[in-house]
Design a protein around this motif. Structure first.
Motif, PDB file in Angstrom:
ATOM      1  N   VAL A  66       0.838  -1.193   0.000  1.00  0.00           N
ATOM      2  CA  VAL A  66       0.000   0.000   0.000  1.00  0.00           C
ATOM      3  C   VAL A  66       0.878   1.251   0.000  1.00  0.00           C
ATOM      4  N   ILE A  67       0.450   2.231  -0.785  1.00  0.00           N
ATOM      5  CA  ILE A  67       1.075   3.547  -0.821  1.00  0.00           C
ATOM      6  C   ILE A  67       0.014   4.593  -0.483  1.00  0.00           C
ATOM      7  N   ASN A  68       0.446   5.816  -0.224  1.00  0.00           N
ATOM      8  CA  ASN A  68      -0.468   6.889   0.181  1.00  0.00           C
ATOM      9  C   ASN A  68      -1.368   6.408   1.330  1.00  0.00           C
ATOM     10  N   HIS A  69      -0.716   5.824   2.313  1.00  0.00           N
ATOM     11  CA  HIS A  69      -1.399   5.168   3.426  1.00  0.00           C
ATOM     12  C   HIS A  69      -1.625   6.069   4.631  1.00  0.00           C
ATOM     13  N   GLY A  70      -1.092   7.278   4.605  1.00  0.00           N
ATOM     14  CA  GLY A  70      -1.342   8.210   5.695  1.00  0.00           C
ATOM     15  C   GLY A  70      -0.306   8.209   6.804  1.00  0.00           C
ATOM     16  N   VAL A  71       0.699   7.340   6.728  1.00  0.00           N
ATOM     17  CA  VAL A  71       1.767   7.348   7.732  1.00  0.00           C
ATOM     18  C   VAL A  71       2.844   8.324   7.254  1.00  0.00           C
ATOM     19  N   PRO A  72       3.069   9.418   7.979  1.00  0.00           N
ATOM     20  CA  PRO A  72       4.008  10.449   7.513  1.00  0.00           C
ATOM     21  C   PRO A  72       5.434   9.931   7.338  1.00  0.00           C
ATOM     22  N   GLU A  73       6.105  10.452   6.320  1.00  0.00           N
ATOM     23  CA  GLU A  73       7.498  10.083   6.058  1.00  0.00           C
ATOM     24  C   GLU A  73       8.378  10.361   7.273  1.00  0.00           C
ATOM     25  N   THR A  74       8.142  11.498   7.938  1.00  0.00           N
ATOM     26  CA  THR A  74       8.962  11.857   9.098  1.00  0.00           C
ATOM     27  C   THR A  74       8.814  10.827  10.217  1.00  0.00           C
ATOM     28  N   THR A 153       3.998   6.986  18.972  1.00  0.00           N
ATOM     29  CA  THR A 153       3.389   7.724  17.865  1.00  0.00           C
ATOM     30  C   THR A 153       3.209   6.827  16.645  1.00  0.00           C
ATOM     31  N   TYR A 154       4.255   6.095  16.307  1.00  0.00           N
ATOM     32  CA  TYR A 154       4.242   5.191  15.160  1.00  0.00           C
ATOM     33  C   TYR A 154       3.178   4.105  15.336  1.00  0.00           C
ATOM     34  N   SER A 155       3.111   3.540  16.528  1.00  0.00           N
ATOM     35  CA  SER A 155       2.193   2.439  16.791  1.00  0.00           C
ATOM     36  C   SER A 155       0.738   2.849  16.624  1.00  0.00           C
ATOM     37  N   MET A 156       0.383   4.032  17.096  1.00  0.00           N
ATOM     38  CA  MET A 156      -1.003   4.474  17.007  1.00  0.00           C
ATOM     39  C   MET A 156      -1.420   4.726  15.563  1.00  0.00           C
ATOM     40  N   VAL A 157      -0.518   5.308  14.773  1.00  0.00           N
ATOM     41  CA  VAL A 157      -0.830   5.554  13.365  1.00  0.00           C
ATOM     42  C   VAL A 157      -0.920   4.229  12.607  1.00  0.00           C
ATOM     43  N   LEU A 158      -0.031   3.282  12.953  1.00  0.00           N
ATOM     44  CA  LEU A 158      -0.093   1.961  12.323  1.00  0.00           C
ATOM     45  C   LEU A 158      -1.380   1.232  12.698  1.00  0.00           C
ATOM     46  N   ARG A 159      -1.856   1.431  13.916  1.00  0.00           N
ATOM     47  CA  ARG A 159      -3.120   0.806  14.314  1.00  0.00           C
ATOM     48  C   ARG A 159      -4.267   1.347  13.454  1.00  0.00           C
ATOM     49  N   ASP A 160      -4.259   2.652  13.231  1.00  0.00           N
ATOM     50  CA  ASP A 160      -5.307   3.244  12.392  1.00  0.00           C
ATOM     51  C   ASP A 160      -5.270   2.663  10.975  1.00  0.00           C
ATOM     52  N   GLY A 162      -4.056  -0.286  10.102  1.00  0.00           N
ATOM     53  CA  GLY A 162      -4.493  -1.671  10.169  1.00  0.00           C
ATOM     54  C   GLY A 162      -6.004  -1.799  10.265  1.00  0.00           C
ATOM     55  N   LEU A 163      -6.622  -0.928  11.065  1.00  0.00           N
ATOM     56  CA  LEU A 163      -8.077  -0.967  11.205  1.00  0.00           C
ATOM     57  C   LEU A 163      -8.777  -0.565   9.906  1.00  0.00           C
ATOM     58  N   LEU A 164      -8.182   0.401   9.187  1.00  0.00           N
ATOM     59  CA  LEU A 164      -8.749   0.784   7.895  1.00  0.00           C
ATOM     60  C   LEU A 164      -8.712  -0.400   6.931  1.00  0.00           C
ATOM     61  N   LEU A 165      -7.594  -1.093   6.880  1.00  0.00           N
ATOM     62  CA  LEU A 165      -7.480  -2.236   5.980  1.00  0.00           C
ATOM     63  C   LEU A 165      -8.465  -3.352   6.363  1.00  0.00           C
ATOM     64  N   LEU A 166      -8.604  -3.599   7.652  1.00  0.00           N
ATOM     65  CA  LEU A 166      -9.554  -4.625   8.100  1.00  0.00           C
ATOM     66  C   LEU A 166     -10.989  -4.215   7.781  1.00  0.00           C
ATOM     67  N   GLU A 167     -11.272  -2.920   7.860  1.00  0.00           N
ATOM     68  CA  GLU A 167     -12.609  -2.428   7.509  1.00  0.00           C
ATOM     69  C   GLU A 167     -12.898  -2.661   6.027  1.00  0.00           C
ATOM     70  N   SER A 177     -18.529  -3.697   7.971  1.00  0.00           N
ATOM     71  CA  SER A 177     -17.238  -3.005   8.086  1.00  0.00           C
ATOM     72  C   SER A 177     -16.632  -3.046   9.489  1.00  0.00           C
ATOM     73  N   SER A 178     -17.438  -3.256  10.513  1.00  0.00           N
ATOM     74  CA  SER A 178     -16.927  -3.251  11.894  1.00  0.00           C
ATOM     75  C   SER A 178     -16.638  -4.660  12.418  1.00  0.00           C
ATOM     76  N   TYR A 179     -16.668  -5.649  11.543  1.00  0.00           N
ATOM     77  CA  TYR A 179     -16.562  -7.044  11.967  1.00  0.00           C
ATOM     78  C   TYR A 179     -15.283  -7.327  12.759  1.00  0.00           C
ATOM     79  N   PHE A 180     -14.157  -6.741  12.338  1.00  0.00           N
ATOM     80  CA  PHE A 180     -12.867  -7.048  12.962  1.00  0.00           C
ATOM     81  C   PHE A 180     -12.492  -6.106  14.100  1.00  0.00           C
ATOM     82  N   GLU A 181     -13.401  -5.252  14.515  1.00  0.00           N
ATOM     83  CA  GLU A 181     -13.124  -4.344  15.621  1.00  0.00           C
ATOM     84  C   GLU A 181     -13.213  -5.077  16.951  1.00  0.00           C
ATOM     85  N   GLU A 182     -12.864  -4.372  18.011  1.00  0.00           N
ATOM     86  CA  GLU A 182     -12.919  -4.881  19.388  1.00  0.00           C
ATOM     87  C   GLU A 182     -11.976  -6.073  19.578  1.00  0.00           C
TER      88      GLU A 182
END
Length: 257
Positions: A66-74, A153-160, A162-167, A177-182
Motif C-alpha cells: 500500500v502507498i499513500n497510506h497516511g503514515v508520515p514520512e517523518t 506515535t508510530y504504533s497508534m498511526v499503524l493501528r489506524d 491496520g483498522l482501515l485495511l480490516l474495515e 465493516s466493523s466485523y474485525f473491531e474490538e
C-alpha cells in the motif's frame, strides 16, 4: 545475550550453525513480477474499486503493498532511526528491560527456539505489545531516550492503518465493516527485525518459509530486496518501495475467510 548476532558483528565467515542444507538454501528469484500495489489515497473517492482490488489481490497472493497510506514520512524516518540506534547500543544498555523472567512482555532474541533448532537464522528481533500504548509503554526499551516516544506515535498511526485495511476487507467479504473491531483486533505486536551484514548470504536465510498466525501483518521493508512471497508454487521477489507497507494476510484471516 551471547546468542544475539548483533553482539558479534565482526565475524569473517559464516558459523557452521547458520549454514542451511543445500535443499533449504535461498534461490535467486527473477524480478519479473511482484505483488500488486494499492493506492489507499483513492479510498475516499473510489472506495468500491479499492475494496474489490484488495479482495482480488488477497485471494490471488495473500499479500499486497500500500502507498499513500497516511503514515508520515517523518514518522517512518524517526522509527527507523531509533530502531537503528537500539541495535547499535552496547549490549549492557539493551538487555536490562529483558531480564525479568517469564513475566516479561518485551523480548529481544535471535530465535524463538534457538537451543532446539537444527540451524539458526541470520537475524535479531525486538518484539513487544504496543496496544493499548499506555498499558505497555513502561515495558518498552528505555534507551535510546527517544524510543518510547517514537514507538508510541508510530504504533497508534499503524493501528489506524491496520483498522482501515480490516474495515475494507470486511466490506469486501460482506460481513460488515466493523466485523474485525474490538476483540479480533485487540492484540497487537510491534516487531523490529535486524539483519546484520552476512559473510555469505548464499548459505543462510534471515527467516525460514512461514505463514503469520495473525489477522494482518504490516511490514515496512528496508532498502534491500529480501522478502519473497510464494504464489502458485513460485517464489516472487517483493521490491521494497520507498515508505510503502507490505500487507500480509495472516493464517487466521485466510483460513476463516
Amino acid at each position: 545475550m551471547e546468542k544475539l548476532l548483533s553482539n558479534r558483528l565482526n565475524v569473517q565467515s559464516l558459523p557452521e550453525s547458520y549454514i542451511l542444507p543445500p535443499e533449504k538454501r535461498p534461490n535467486i528469484v527473477p524480478k519479473y513480477a511482484t505483488i500488486p500495489v494499492i493506492d489507499l489515497g483513492k479510498v475516499s473517492r473510489d472506495g468500491k474499486a479499492i475494496v474489490d482490488e484488495i479482495i482480488n489481490t488477497s485471494t490471488k497472493f495473500g499479500f499486497f503493498q500500500v502507498i499513500n497510506h497516511g503514515v508520515p514520512e517523518t514518522m517512518i524516518k524517526d522509527m527507523r532511526g531509533v530502531a537503528e540506534e537500539f541495535f547499535e547500543m552496547p549490549i549492557e544498555d539493551r538487555m536490562p528491560m529483558f531480564s525479568e523472567g517469564p513475566k516479561r512482555v518485551s523480548r529481544l532474541y535471535s530465535s524463538i527456539d534457538y537451543d532446539n533448532e537444527e540451524t539458526h537464522y541470520w537475524r535479531d528481533v525486538l518484539r513487544h505489545p504496543y496496544y493499548p500504548v499506555e498499558s505497555f509503554k513502561h515495558l518498552w526499551p528505555s534507551k535510546p531516550a527517544s524510543y518510547r516516544k517514537a514507538a508510541a506515535t508510530y504504533s497508534m498511526v499503524l493501528r489506524d492503518l491496520g483498522l482501515l485495511l480490516l474495515e475494507l476487507i470486511a466490506e469486501g467479504l460482506g460481513v460488515g465493516s466493523s466485523y474485525f473491531e474490538e476483540e479480533l483486533s485487540k492484540i497487537q505486536l510491534l516487531g523490529i527485525n535486524q539483519y546484520p551484514p552476512c559473510p555469505d548470504p548464499t548459505l543462510t536465510l534471515g527467516l525460514p518459509k512461514h505463514s503469520d498466525p495473525n489477522l494482518l501483518t504490516l511490514l515496512l521493508q528496508g532498502d534491500v530486496s529480501g522478502l519473497q512471497v510464494l504464489n502458485e508454487g513460485e517464489w516472487i521477489a517483493v521490491e521494497p518501495l520507498p515508505s510503502a507497507f507490505t500487507i500480509n494476510l495472516g493464517h487466521l484471516l485466510q483460513v476463516n475467510f
